[in-house]
Design a protein around this motif. Sequence first.
Motif, PDB file in Angstrom:
ATOM      1  N   VAL A  34       0.874  -1.174   0.000  1.00  0.00           N
ATOM      2  CA  VAL A  34       0.000   0.000   0.000  1.00  0.00           C
ATOM      3  C   VAL A  34       0.908   1.220   0.000  1.00  0.00           C
ATOM      4  N   GLN A  35       0.862   1.994  -1.061  1.00  0.00           N
ATOM      5  CA  GLN A  35       1.738   3.151  -1.187  1.00  0.00           C
ATOM      6  C   GLN A  35       0.926   4.440  -1.275  1.00  0.00           C
ATOM      7  N   LEU A  36       1.449   5.465  -0.633  1.00  0.00           N
ATOM      8  CA  LEU A  36       0.846   6.787  -0.678  1.00  0.00           C
ATOM      9  C   LEU A  36       1.935   7.780  -1.044  1.00  0.00           C
ATOM     10  N   ASP A  37       1.776   8.424  -2.187  1.00  0.00           N
ATOM     11  CA  ASP A  37       2.743   9.439  -2.620  1.00  0.00           C
ATOM     12  C   ASP A  37       4.157   8.867  -2.700  1.00  0.00           C
ATOM     13  N   GLY A  38       4.253   7.577  -3.088  1.00  0.00           N
ATOM     14  CA  GLY A  38       5.560   6.949  -3.251  1.00  0.00           C
ATOM     15  C   GLY A  38       6.109   6.278  -2.012  1.00  0.00           C
ATOM     16  N   PHE A  39       5.443   6.458  -0.861  1.00  0.00           N
ATOM     17  CA  PHE A  39       5.907   5.849   0.387  1.00  0.00           C
ATOM     18  C   PHE A  39       5.014   4.665   0.749  1.00  0.00           C
ATOM     19  N   GLU A  40       5.642   3.587   1.222  1.00  0.00           N
ATOM     20  CA  GLU A  40       4.865   2.437   1.676  1.00  0.00           C
ATOM     21  C   GLU A  40       4.274   2.759   3.044  1.00  0.00           C
ATOM     22  N   VAL A  41       2.949   2.724   3.146  1.00  0.00           N
ATOM     23  CA  VAL A  41       2.240   3.187   4.332  1.00  0.00           C
ATOM     24  C   VAL A  41       2.674   2.438   5.584  1.00  0.00           C
ATOM     25  N   GLY A  42       2.820   1.132   5.484  1.00  0.00           N
ATOM     26  CA  GLY A  42       3.137   0.323   6.662  1.00  0.00           C
ATOM     27  C   GLY A  42       4.506   0.580   7.242  1.00  0.00           C
ATOM     28  N   THR A  43       5.407   1.226   6.507  1.00  0.00           N
ATOM     29  CA  THR A  43       6.761   1.469   6.996  1.00  0.00           C
ATOM     30  C   THR A  43       6.892   2.839   7.664  1.00  0.00           C
ATOM     31  N   LEU A  44       5.875   3.665   7.570  1.00  0.00           N
ATOM     32  CA  LEU A  44       5.933   4.999   8.165  1.00  0.00           C
ATOM     33  C   LEU A  44       5.725   4.922   9.672  1.00  0.00           C
TER      34      LEU A  44
END
Length: 231
Positions: A34-44
């Motif tokens: 699941v990516q948002l604006d190029g970032f993987e959501v689960g890693t934030l």
Amino acid sequence: HRKELVAIVGPNASGKSTLLRLLSGALRPLSGRVQLDGFEVGTLDPRTRARRIAVVQQESPLLFPVRVDEYVLQGRHPYGQALRFETAEDFAIAEQSLAQVGAAHLRGRWMHRISGGEKQKVVLARALAQQPLLLLLDEPTLHLDIGAQVELLQQLRSLAQSHGYTIVVVTHELNLAAEFADQVALLHRGKCLRSGTPAEVYRRDLLEQVFGASLEVETRPSGRPHVRPLA
């Protein structure tokens, strides 16, 4: 995409709320990303994620008495540091968020003394105070009368257009989704059967298969579909 309102529809236990939790990062997918604006959501980390994604739950219980303005200020928590007071910027953004949903006049009221429709506006304002890119709402029209439902969805569509939010709404209200959503995802037994514009998704054969009822799909003069049950 930015400025889009996306509706997730389907029967009970089809996976709508689970999908919303995956999008929010509360759950990690067993496969895929699941990516948002190029970032993987689960890693934030949680603070960074809260600055990019705001979630409005189906129910927002009050744990203690609080005023509307204090409640909306909670949305500024991801931007603060430990043991610090709210800044002038925090107060300004909270005030702006209330104004965006037409609830500035409620700022001094107690949360437990406002109506269900007013409370839903304030809950939305708290989410907007996070200044997110993505706004996720789980059954936001639950317990609202039809007038309040329409007003809320009109506000969401206007906010998406005017402020560039991406808004995803889980709902059981097929006709409201058809009227206000740019895109619709139709879920069934944990899978997405079809996604696209309401006109592309609202096919009689698909809807009857998913909901197990005899239905008719009409096209309104606006070009939007309308679903009604057959006796």
